[in-house]
Design a protein around this motif. Structure first.
Motif, short mmCIF file in Angstrom:
data_model
loop_
_atom_site.label_atom_id
_atom_site.label_comp_id
_atom_site.label_asym_id
_atom_site.label_seq_id
_atom_site.Cartn_x
_atom_site.Cartn_y
_atom_site.Cartn_z
N ALA A 173 0.82 -1.21 0.00
CA ALA A 173 0.00 0.00 0.00
C ALA A 173 0.85 1.26 0.00
O ALA A 173 0.52 2.25 -0.67
CB ALA A 173 -0.93 -0.01 1.21
N THR A 174 1.96 1.25 0.72
CA THR A 174 2.83 2.43 0.72
C THR A 174 3.42 2.65 -0.67
O THR A 174 3.66 3.80 -1.07
CB THR A 174 3.95 2.30 1.76
OG1 THR A 174 4.74 1.13 1.47
CG2 THR A 174 3.39 2.20 3.17
N GLY A 175 3.65 1.55 -1.40
CA GLY A 175 4.14 1.69 -2.78
C GLY A 175 3.08 2.31 -3.68
O GLY A 175 3.39 3.15 -4.53
N ILE A 176 1.83 1.93 -3.49
CA ILE A 176 0.73 2.51 -4.28
C ILE A 176 0.61 4.00 -3.99
O ILE A 176 0.33 4.80 -4.89
CB ILE A 176 -0.59 1.80 -3.97
CG1 ILE A 176 -0.52 0.34 -4.41
CG2 ILE A 176 -1.77 2.49 -4.65
CD1 ILE A 176 -1.69 -0.49 -3.96
N ALA A 177 0.84 4.38 -2.74
CA ALA A 177 0.75 5.79 -2.36
C ALA A 177 2.02 6.57 -2.69
O ALA A 177 2.09 7.76 -2.39
CB ALA A 177 0.46 5.89 -0.86
N ALA A 184 15.43 -2.73 -1.28
CA ALA A 184 14.96 -4.08 -1.64
C ALA A 184 13.51 -4.26 -1.23
O ALA A 184 13.12 -5.28 -0.64
CB ALA A 184 15.85 -5.14 -0.99
N HIS A 185 12.68 -3.29 -1.58
CA HIS A 185 11.27 -3.26 -1.17
C HIS A 185 10.54 -4.55 -1.54
O HIS A 185 9.85 -5.15 -0.68
CB HIS A 185 10.60 -2.07 -1.85
CG HIS A 185 9.12 -1.96 -1.58
ND1 HIS A 185 8.60 -1.35 -0.47
CD2 HIS A 185 8.05 -2.42 -2.30
CE1 HIS A 185 7.28 -1.41 -0.50
NE2 HIS A 185 6.92 -2.04 -1.60
N ASP A 186 10.66 -5.01 -2.77
CA ASP A 186 9.93 -6.20 -3.22
C ASP A 186 10.39 -7.45 -2.46
O ASP A 186 9.59 -8.37 -2.23
CB ASP A 186 10.12 -6.40 -4.72
CG ASP A 186 9.40 -5.32 -5.53
OD1 ASP A 186 8.48 -4.68 -4.99
OD2 ASP A 186 9.77 -5.11 -6.69
N PHE A 187 11.66 -7.50 -2.10
CA PHE A 187 12.17 -8.62 -1.31
C PHE A 187 11.43 -8.70 0.03
O PHE A 187 10.99 -9.80 0.44
CB PHE A 187 13.67 -8.45 -1.07
CG PHE A 187 14.24 -9.40 -0.04
CD1 PHE A 187 14.63 -10.67 -0.40
CD2 PHE A 187 14.39 -9.00 1.29
CE1 PHE A 187 15.14 -11.55 0.55
CE2 PHE A 187 14.90 -9.86 2.23
CZ PHE A 187 15.29 -11.14 1.87
N TRP A 188 11.27 -7.58 0.71
CA TRP A 188 10.60 -7.59 2.01
C TRP A 188 9.12 -7.90 1.87
O TRP A 188 8.53 -8.58 2.73
CB TRP A 188 10.80 -6.25 2.72
CG TRP A 188 12.23 -6.01 3.08
CD1 TRP A 188 13.10 -5.08 2.55
CD2 TRP A 188 13.00 -6.74 4.04
NE1 TRP A 188 14.34 -5.20 3.12
CE2 TRP A 188 14.30 -6.20 4.03
CE3 TRP A 188 12.70 -7.80 4.90
CZ2 TRP A 188 15.30 -6.69 4.86
CZ3 TRP A 188 13.70 -8.29 5.73
CH2 TRP A 188 14.98 -7.73 5.70
N VAL A 189 8.50 -7.44 0.79
CA VAL A 189 7.10 -7.77 0.55
C VAL A 189 6.93 -9.29 0.42
O VAL A 189 6.06 -9.89 1.05
CB VAL A 189 6.57 -7.07 -0.72
CG1 VAL A 189 5.21 -7.64 -1.13
CG2 VAL A 189 6.45 -5.57 -0.49
N MET A 190 7.77 -9.92 -0.39
CA MET A 190 7.63 -11.35 -0.62
C MET A 190 8.07 -12.17 0.59
O MET A 190 7.48 -13.23 0.87
CB MET A 190 8.43 -11.78 -1.86
CG MET A 190 7.80 -11.35 -3.17
SD MET A 190 6.07 -11.90 -3.36
CE MET A 190 6.24 -13.68 -3.22
#
Length: 227
Positions: A173-177, A184-190
């Motif tokens: 959600a923070t990425g959408i905003a 390494a945002h996507d790494f932490w998401v996954m």
């Protein structure tokens, strides 16, 4: 007495495969390999669902994981319509989890904490969200937060899974905003997402077996792999 594994010989290989594909996906994200992510991500939830089915898990658990798989696939293109459809599938998965948790009593203080966190997050995020995403994301966040709170009724492992699911989606959600992203945002998401789904699975299976979820991967049919 709870039913035993339906396919005991497949339990260990399926769990090992899930862990291996998770490692490939995370390593690919750290290395910047989009191809590795495209190949590995759609395999994660089918493998975990197959593991749950092999363990003799309830159909609602398998359905929740397969809803997660559908959501994973739809979120990959990045288009708004696909994102909303994927969010709808994740919402269906949360409903499955809530039905699995039944009427077991969850912590009221934890529920109040989740409610406050949700309210603060939505208030802060609202101005920066695209107009068409505000209401759907808020409704979804309410459902997800309820699931995260109710997961604690099955014990600390399922509760941790619910909390990590909430954290993973909060990062999305923070990425959408367009808020600043973690390195390494996507790494932490996954990482948080894969851990969340496994811990929820462990909590449901452990509750069904009447055993500690910490040992949910140790099967009667000769043992398993623990994480």
């Amino acid at each position: 007495m709870s039913p035993g594994p339906r396919a005991p010989r497949l339990v260990r290989p399926l769990l090992v495969a899930f862990l291996a594909v998770t490692a490939v996906d995370l390593a690919g994200l750290l290395a910047g390999s989009h191809t590795a992510h495209l190949v590995a991500k759609p395999l994660l939830m089918p493998l975990l669902a197959a593991y749950a089915a092999a363990r003799g898990g309830p159909r609602l658990l398998v359905a929740a994981l397969l809803c997660g798989w559908g959501g994973d696939v739809l979120l990959m293109p990045g288009a708004d319509a696909a994102f909303l459809a994927g969010m709808g599938l994740f919402a269906a998965g949360h409903v499955c989890y809530l039905r699995l948790f039944g009427r077991a009593r969850a912590s009221l203080p934890a529920g109040l904490g989740y409610a406050v966190a949700l309210a603060v997050f939505v208030v802060l995020l609202w101005p920066d969200l695209p107009g068409g995403m505000r209401v759907p994301l808020t409704c979804y966040s309410l459902l997800l937060t309820t699931m995260a709170w109710r997961a604690g009724a099955l014990g600390r492992w399922a509760g941790a899974g619910g909390a990590l699911f909430l954290l993973s989606d909060a990062l999305i959600a923070t990425g959408i905003a367009a808020w600043p992203r973690l390195p390494a945002h996507d790494f932490w998401v996954m990482l948080t997402y894969a851990a969340a789904q496994y811990l929820l699975t462990a909590g449901v299976l452990g509750s069904r077996d009447g055993a500690s979820p910490a040992a949910v991967s140790a099967d009667r049919a000769g043992g398993g792999v623990r994480v």
